[in-house]
Design a protein around this motif. Structure first.
Motif, short mmCIF file in Angstrom:
data_model
loop_
_atom_site.label_atom_id
_atom_site.label_comp_id
_atom_site.label_asym_id
_atom_site.label_seq_id
_atom_site.Cartn_x
_atom_site.Cartn_y
_atom_site.Cartn_z
N TYR A 39 0.81 -1.23 0.00
CA TYR A 39 0.00 0.00 0.00
C TYR A 39 0.84 1.28 0.00
N PRO A 40 1.84 1.39 0.91
CA PRO A 40 2.67 2.61 0.83
C PRO A 40 3.33 2.76 -0.55
N ALA A 41 3.73 1.61 -1.17
CA ALA A 41 4.35 1.70 -2.50
C ALA A 41 3.34 2.19 -3.53
N LEU A 42 2.10 1.71 -3.41
CA LEU A 42 1.07 2.17 -4.36
C LEU A 42 0.84 3.67 -4.23
N ARG A 43 0.79 4.16 -2.97
CA ARG A 43 0.58 5.62 -2.76
C ARG A 43 1.74 6.40 -3.38
N ARG A 44 2.96 5.86 -3.20
CA ARG A 44 4.14 6.57 -3.73
C ARG A 44 4.12 6.57 -5.26
N LEU A 45 3.80 5.41 -5.83
CA LEU A 45 3.76 5.31 -7.30
C LEU A 45 2.70 6.24 -7.87
N GLU A 46 1.59 6.36 -7.15
CA GLU A 46 0.50 7.23 -7.62
C GLU A 46 0.95 8.70 -7.55
N ARG A 47 1.67 9.02 -6.49
CA ARG A 47 2.16 10.39 -6.34
C ARG A 47 3.16 10.74 -7.43
N GLN A 48 3.94 9.73 -7.83
CA GLN A 48 4.95 9.95 -8.89
C GLN A 48 4.32 9.87 -10.28
N ARG A 49 3.01 9.63 -10.31
CA ARG A 49 2.23 9.51 -11.56
C ARG A 49 2.65 8.31 -12.39
N PHE A 50 3.20 7.29 -11.76
CA PHE A 50 3.53 6.06 -12.47
C PHE A 50 2.29 5.17 -12.59
N ILE A 51 1.35 5.38 -11.69
CA ILE A 51 0.07 4.66 -11.80
C ILE A 51 -1.06 5.65 -11.56
N SER A 52 -2.24 5.28 -12.02
CA SER A 52 -3.41 6.12 -11.72
C SER A 52 -4.44 5.22 -11.04
N ALA A 53 -5.28 5.84 -10.22
CA ALA A 53 -6.27 5.05 -9.48
C ALA A 53 -7.66 5.55 -9.80
N SER A 54 -8.60 4.64 -9.81
CA SER A 54 -10.01 5.04 -9.97
C SER A 54 -10.88 4.03 -9.24
N TRP A 55 -12.13 4.41 -9.04
CA TRP A 55 -13.03 3.53 -8.30
C TRP A 55 -13.75 2.59 -9.27
N TYR A 71 -9.17 0.63 -7.98
CA TYR A 71 -8.21 -0.11 -8.80
C TYR A 71 -7.17 0.81 -9.43
N TYR A 72 -6.04 0.19 -9.70
CA TYR A 72 -4.88 0.94 -10.16
C TYR A 72 -4.48 0.47 -11.54
N GLU A 73 -3.96 1.39 -12.35
CA GLU A 73 -3.37 0.95 -13.62
C GLU A 73 -2.12 1.77 -13.94
N VAL A 74 -1.27 1.15 -14.72
CA VAL A 74 0.02 1.77 -15.04
C VAL A 74 -0.19 2.87 -16.09
N THR A 75 0.42 4.03 -15.86
CA THR A 75 0.32 5.12 -16.84
C THR A 75 1.45 4.97 -17.88
N THR A 76 1.44 5.85 -18.85
CA THR A 76 2.50 5.79 -19.87
C THR A 76 3.86 6.02 -19.21
N VAL A 77 3.91 7.02 -18.33
CA VAL A 77 5.17 7.32 -17.63
C VAL A 77 5.60 6.10 -16.82
N GLY A 78 4.63 5.47 -16.16
CA GLY A 78 4.92 4.28 -15.35
C GLY A 78 5.44 3.14 -16.21
N GLY A 79 4.87 3.00 -17.41
CA GLY A 79 5.31 1.95 -18.32
C GLY A 79 6.78 2.13 -18.69
N LYS A 80 7.15 3.41 -18.93
CA LYS A 80 8.55 3.70 -19.28
C LYS A 80 9.47 3.39 -18.10
N ALA A 81 9.02 3.81 -16.92
CA ALA A 81 9.81 3.57 -15.71
C ALA A 81 9.98 2.07 -15.48
#
Lengths: 109, 332
Positions: A39-55, A71-81
């Motif tokens: 969970y802390p990693a998910l919050r961090r990844l979301e803050r870094q815009r590597f993932i996005s979250a929606s209900w 639920y979470y999904e990988v963004t384009t930036v996250g995919g590159k990372a």
């Protein structure tokens, strides 16, 4: 924007998301990591815009008489990372693409 | 309500308010989904236990959200450069160590532990190490901090920045306030009793000319509150003044050495205090455990534990400050 390097656990989580696991508990099951890491990693990844979250859509949750999941999904930036992380942590790459030196000893012969 | 959902409801109270509703819904949804769909949980006899243990994982998540919030406030809200943050951490380290030291000295003062230190050299050596650590720590902070604060004050005066000057004035003002309080209460008691938290109650008989026990508790409690507030307010105000000022880079160069010396000295004090307590337990166990010489009528042992904990916290601040000041001095 500062360049952020992913830790190994963050990369594993990102890879689980890229593989289709979209919820916190599913990621825990898939990676074997505890909730205190996931969970802390998910919050961090979301803050870094590597993932996005929606209900989750309401009607799905309503059918099962429970609140909607996030639920979470990988963004384009996250995919590159993730791509960069896979190059760095070669154990994350599929076995056939690993170079000889990184194969387990019994496979190298 | 099921126990695992109760845990989430309770934990949600410690989640930062802006994220609370989403956080609670996410955890409740995950646990409920897990309960509905996980065959092992539905079939097994330990379903509630499994869910309860899973819900406990939310503690780390909730606490990490706080850490993130503070980190963001620290990094973005304050807009502080590395030297500013390093200096602020040094101030917090010094304030915490100061509080720990004051408590320890007044706890041990006038107890059989003084005699034990005269008898046992090892006990005395560690006590002296604490004293030497204090001298080095305050010396390092004064050498590096005072010139910087002096320049900040001079520039603030030149630019008529009253908010910065006001913040810089807090430490001397609060110190004066504490002194006025102590002398007034001392005079009120007919110059017989100083309202110190360490002289309220204990395993001794108070002289007849001292105020009643109830009055001593009241006045001593006020002194405790004033002392802690004065030290905390001073540290926060100085940090505020530092955050609002451009630091003189020539003086900032002293920070590296001073921060390392401060971290070393406070670390030494923390180790020496811990070792002193362990030895005191061997040499003067009865005095340490049963003598009520600590603050607010506590035993010396409790007071020593409090001081040791504060010294550890001070070490953490000081080491973080030293690490931060060792990095290249650029605005980040």
């Amino acid at each position: 924007m500062t360049r952020s390097y992913l830790s190994f656990s963050a990369a594993v989580i990102l890879q689980a998301l890229a593989s289709g696991y979209r919820y916190g508990f599913d990621i825990m099951e898939a990676t074997g990591l505890p909730s205190g890491t996931v969970y802390p990693a998910l919050r961090r990844l979301e803050r870094q815009r590597f993932i996005s979250a929606s209900w989750e859509p309401h009607h799905i949750a309503q059918r099962e008489l429970r609140p909607p999941r996030r639920y979470y999904e990988v963004t384009t930036v996250g995919g590159k990372a993730l791509g960069e992380a896979v190059k760095r942590y070669r154990l994350l790459a599929p076995p056939h693409s690993r170079v000889g030196a990184l194969r387990p000893a019994h496979e190298r012969g | 309500v099921k126990p695992h959902l109760q845990v989430i409801a309770v934990l949600s109270r410690i989640v930062p308010r802006h994220a609370r509703a989403d956080w609670r819904q996410e955890w409740e949804a995950e646990l409920t989904y897990y309960e509905l769909h996980h065959e092992r949980v539905r079939a097994g006899g330990h379903a509630s236990l499994t869910l309860f243990t899973r819900s406990l994982g939310a503690v780390v998540d909730a606490l990490c959200l706080h850490a993130t919030l503070y980190e963001r406030m620290w990094r973005k809200g304050n807009h502080m450069s590395r030297p500013q943050r390093a200096l602020s951490l040094m101030i917090y380290a010094l304030a915490t160590a100061g509080l720990a030291g004051i408590n320890l000295v007044w706890t041990v003062d006038d107890t059989p532990l003084i005699a034990a230190m005269q008898e046992h050299a090892a006990l005395s050596i560690f006590w002296h190490l604490v004293a030497w650590g204090a001298i080095v720590a305050f010396g390092a902070a004064a050498v590096a901090g005072l010139p910087v604060l002096g320049v900040i004050a001079a520039r603030a005066w030149r630019d008529r920045r009253w908010d910065t000057l006001g913040r810089l004035a807090v430490p001397p003002l609060t110190a004066t306030l504490v002194l006025i309080w102590l002398t007034t209460a001392f005079a009120w008691s007919g110059s017989h009793w100083m309202p110190l938290p360490w002289d309220i109650a204990g395993d001794w008989t108070a002289p007849a000319n001292w105020p009643s026990t109830q009055t001593r508790w009241l006045l001593g409690g006020v002194t405790s509150g004033l002392l802690v507030t004065a030290i905390a307010a001073s540290a926060v105000s100085l940090t505020g003044a530092i955050a609002r000022s451009e630091l003189p880079m020539r003086l900032v160069a002293f920070l590296k050495g001073a921060a390392a010396a401060l971290a070393g000295a406070i670390g030494l004090m923390a180790i020496a205090v811990a070792a002193w307590g362990i030895l005191a337990n061997d040499y003067a166990s009865a005095a340490l455990h049963s003598r009520l010489g600590g603050a607010l009528g506590s035993t010396i042992l409790v007071s020593w534990v409090a001081s040791s904990t504060l010294f550890l916290a001070a070490t953490a601040f000081a080491v973080r400050g030293a690490v931060m000041s060792a990095a290249p001095f650029v605005r980040d």
